[in-house]
Design a protein around this motif. Structure first.
Motif, PDB file in Angstrom:
ATOM      1  N   ASP A 138       2.658   3.106   2.855  1.00 43.26           N
ATOM      2  CA  ASP A 138       1.685   4.208   2.894  1.00 43.26           C
ATOM      3  C   ASP A 138       2.326   5.585   2.787  1.00 43.26           C
ATOM      4  O   ASP A 138       1.822   6.560   3.360  1.00 43.26           O
ATOM      5  CB  ASP A 138       0.782   4.114   4.132  1.00 43.26           C
ATOM      6  CG  ASP A 138      -0.430   5.027   4.016  1.00 43.26           C
ATOM      7  OD1 ASP A 138      -0.881   5.273   2.877  1.00 43.26           O
ATOM      8  OD2 ASP A 138      -0.914   5.511   5.062  1.00 43.26           O
TER       9      ASP A 138
ATOM     10  N   HIS B 284      -8.908   2.092   1.827  1.00 41.26           N
ATOM     11  CA  HIS B 284      -8.508   2.242   3.228  1.00 41.26           C
ATOM     12  C   HIS B 284      -9.647   1.784   4.133  1.00 41.26           C
ATOM     13  O   HIS B 284     -10.818   1.962   3.794  1.00 41.26           O
ATOM     14  CB  HIS B 284      -8.204   3.707   3.560  1.00 41.26           C
ATOM     15  CG  HIS B 284      -7.061   4.292   2.794  1.00 41.26           C
ATOM     16  ND1 HIS B 284      -7.225   4.899   1.577  1.00 41.26           N
ATOM     17  CD2 HIS B 284      -5.732   4.362   3.078  1.00 41.26           C
ATOM     18  CE1 HIS B 284      -6.043   5.336   1.149  1.00 41.26           C
ATOM     19  NE2 HIS B 284      -5.125   5.014   2.028  1.00 41.26           N
TER      20      HIS B 284
ATOM     21  N   HIS C  27       1.087   5.515  -1.957  1.00 42.79           N
ATOM     22  CA  HIS C  27       0.500   6.545  -2.838  1.00 42.79           C
ATOM     23  C   HIS C  27       1.638   7.234  -3.586  1.00 42.79           C
ATOM     24  O   HIS C  27       2.363   8.038  -2.986  1.00 42.79           O
ATOM     25  CB  HIS C  27      -0.224   7.611  -2.011  1.00 42.79           C
ATOM     26  CG  HIS C  27      -1.322   7.093  -1.131  1.00 42.79           C
ATOM     27  ND1 HIS C  27      -2.655   7.379  -1.360  1.00 42.79           N
ATOM     28  CD2 HIS C  27      -1.307   6.323  -0.010  1.00 42.79           C
ATOM     29  CE1 HIS C  27      -3.399   6.815  -0.417  1.00 42.79           C
ATOM     30  NE2 HIS C  27      -2.603   6.159   0.420  1.00 42.79           N
TER      31      HIS C  27
ATOM     32  N   HIS D 105      -4.557  -0.493   6.581  1.00 36.32           N
ATOM     33  CA  HIS D 105      -4.642  -0.126   8.005  1.00 36.32           C
ATOM     34  C   HIS D 105      -5.389  -1.140   8.875  1.00 36.32           C
ATOM     35  O   HIS D 105      -4.777  -1.781   9.720  1.00 36.32           O
ATOM     36  CB  HIS D 105      -5.163   1.305   8.211  1.00 36.32           C
ATOM     37  CG  HIS D 105      -4.370   2.289   7.414  1.00 36.32           C
ATOM     38  ND1 HIS D 105      -3.022   2.451   7.593  1.00 36.32           N
ATOM     39  CD2 HIS D 105      -4.708   3.108   6.368  1.00 36.32           C
ATOM     40  CE1 HIS D 105      -2.568   3.335   6.718  1.00 36.32           C
ATOM     41  NE2 HIS D 105      -3.560   3.744   5.960  1.00 36.32           N
TER      42      HIS D 105
ATOM     43  N   HIS E 240       0.828  -1.213   0.000  1.00 32.62           N
ATOM     44  CA  HIS E 240       0.000   0.000   0.000  1.00 32.62           C
ATOM     45  C   HIS E 240       0.860   1.260   0.000  1.00 32.62           C
ATOM     46  O   HIS E 240       1.564   1.547   0.975  1.00 32.62           O
ATOM     47  CB  HIS E 240      -0.932   0.020   1.225  1.00 32.62           C
ATOM     48  CG  HIS E 240      -1.737   1.265   1.327  1.00 32.62           C
ATOM     49  ND1 HIS E 240      -2.768   1.558   0.459  1.00 32.62           N
ATOM     50  CD2 HIS E 240      -1.668   2.326   2.173  1.00 32.62           C
ATOM     51  CE1 HIS E 240      -3.292   2.730   0.774  1.00 32.62           C
ATOM     52  NE2 HIS E 240      -2.647   3.217   1.807  1.00 32.62           N
TER      53      HIS E 240
HETATM   54 ZN    ZN Z   1      -2.934   5.158   2.222  1.00 36.30          ZN
END
Ligand code: ZN
Ligand code: GUN
Length: 429
Positions: free
Chosen positions: A319, A229, A76, A268, A74
């Motif tokens: 993340d 998420h 971005h 998460h 995960h």
């Molecule tokens: Zn994220």
């Protein structure tokens, strides 16, 4: 055919909390044989070297450690330039930092520049596969896929679906989000080593109409991924309860819209109960454990024991930009600290599992990557114990491979990544 002589380590199954020694293979003087981008064999030099065809090139990496390519479940890519932004928890952090930086991706040239830099940073950190959020702009997905394709990386990505509770400039709508995602699936999913993920940002920024459209896409394309998420922050969880009063829980919202299934990855998973975890396990959803983000944004502590006891697939995620490092070694070290606080100290072999085979299982890619089983794709990292004077000193003082690996994951930075190999090819980045 090509061979690399080095110490070699890979996981066969989850080593568990106790890290049983039959759950991984370690060859102190080992050889990794690859051919045409695939693993032919990994084993002891003593038995494998004399079986090689006479003209096979053997590269000598003795003193180093080869492990499978690291997998980030995960991350971005558009948030590369806001790593380490001060002082906010999730919802304020999105408004203050994430949304403004994502607005810049309206410019396709900017998206391409960041995508190239991002992919090179992954490789510099030993990461060979990642599951990546774009922005709401369809061309952000094109940019990251083009960057991965140019390096022959196995990578999953998607354009964000987001039609509410966010700035006007970052909104799509249920129809345009559906149509753009569908076009991207047709263009990229299954092309070379690339895969598409339907990417509703989270239930807070998608209307029920958009979640319905995302669920329709998921039904139409059962082999694409879903990436979102879940239950990261308490304020977020309370807001979801307010917006979706008829649902038992946050997990139940995604399930109702058909977004909880195999190949669905939830970042998460902090604030959930046993019923949610049981549902997630039964439906085949996976959890991305993002410790640097959870600490940095003050979100909470991931309960690995509960997640694995429920039977949920799990891998590490960085993340970035909520997370503070693209290095999965560094992320593993923070995972150790998060779990230590909960009386679940993370052994080095299990940390390696969460960054390799466990992550491959979470992404339903364990038939292709994650360890050195014969026939898998030859993605790997050559780790250098001597990358810094401190890691050289500390690992020289270690007796076992477990101790060496643990010290390395605690202390490593990109100086300890000697080289990263993708599909059998050494990368320059
Ligand atoms: Zn994220
Ligand atoms: N939840 C919704 N969007 C985001 C994001 O960009 N980062 C993190 N950490 N959590 C989110």
């Amino acid at each position: 055919m090509q061979a690399l002589r080095s110490s070699i380590l890979h996981c066969l199954v989850d080593p568990g909390a106790e890290s049983r020694s039959d759950t991984f293979e370690y060859f102190d003087d080992g050889v990794l044989i690859i051919d045409n981008g695939s693993v032919v064999a990994a084993g002891d030099a003593a038995s494998l070297l004399n079986q090689l065809p006479a003209n096979t090139k053997v590269e000598d990496y003795r003193g180093k450690l080869i492990v499978p390519g690291l997998i980030d479940c995960h991350v971005h890519f558009p948030q590369l330039d806001i790593i380490g932004s001060f002082g906010a928890q999730l919802l304020d952090w999105l408004n203050q930092y994430a949304f403004p930086v994502e607005e810049k991706f309206a410019d396709p040239e900017h998206a391409r520049e960041v995508a190239g830099a991002f992919v090179d940073e992954l490789l510099r950190n030993g990461t060979t596969t990642a599951m990546v959020f774009g922005t709401v702009h369809a061309h952000s997905a094109d940019a990251i896929f083009e960057a991965a394709e140019a390096r022959d990386m196995r990578l999953i990505a998607g354009k964000v679906l987001m039609d509410s509770n966010c700035p006007e400039a970052l909104r799509d709508d249920p129809e345009s989000g559906y149509a753009e995602s569908k076009a991207l699936i047709e263009r990229w999913h299954g092309k070379g080593r690339l895969g598409y993920a339907i990417t509703p940002r989270f239930a807070l920024t998608s209307s029920p109409e958009q979640l319905t459209a995302a669920g329709r896409l998921a039904r139409e394309y059962p082999d694409v991924w879903i990436h979102t998420h879940l239950a990261e922050n308490m304020e977020e969880v309370e807001e979801i309860a307010r917006l979706f009063p008829d649902n038992r829980s946050y997990m139940d919202v995604y399930d109702e819209f058909g977004l909880l299934r195999e190949r669905a990855v939830f970042a998460h998973c902090l604030h959930m109960d046993d019923e949610d975890r049981g549902l997630m396990a039964r439906k085949g959803g996976a959890a991305a454990f993002c410790p640097t983000s959870n600490l940095f944004l003050g979100s909470g502590l991931f309960d690995l024991a509960a997640i694995r006891a429920a039977g949920i697939r799990c891998g590490l995620g960085t993340d970035v930009g909520g997370g503070t490092s693209l290095s999965l070694l560094n992320t593993a070290s923070e995972a150790y600290k998060v779990l230590h606080l909960q009386d679940q100290p993370l052994q080095a072999m299990r940390a390696l599992y969460l960054a390799t085979l466990g992550a491959a299982e979470a992404l339903y890619l364990d038939d292709k990557i994650g360890n050195f089983e014969k026939g898998k794709e030859a993605d790997f990292v050559v780790l250098d114990f001597e990358g810094s004077s401190l890691t050289a000193r500390r690992t020289a003082a270690a007796d076992t491979i477990e101790e060496k690996l643990f010290a390395l994951m605690t202390l490593a930075d990109d100086r300890n990544i000697h080289s990263t190999w993708v599909h059998g090819v050494e990368q320059t980045c």
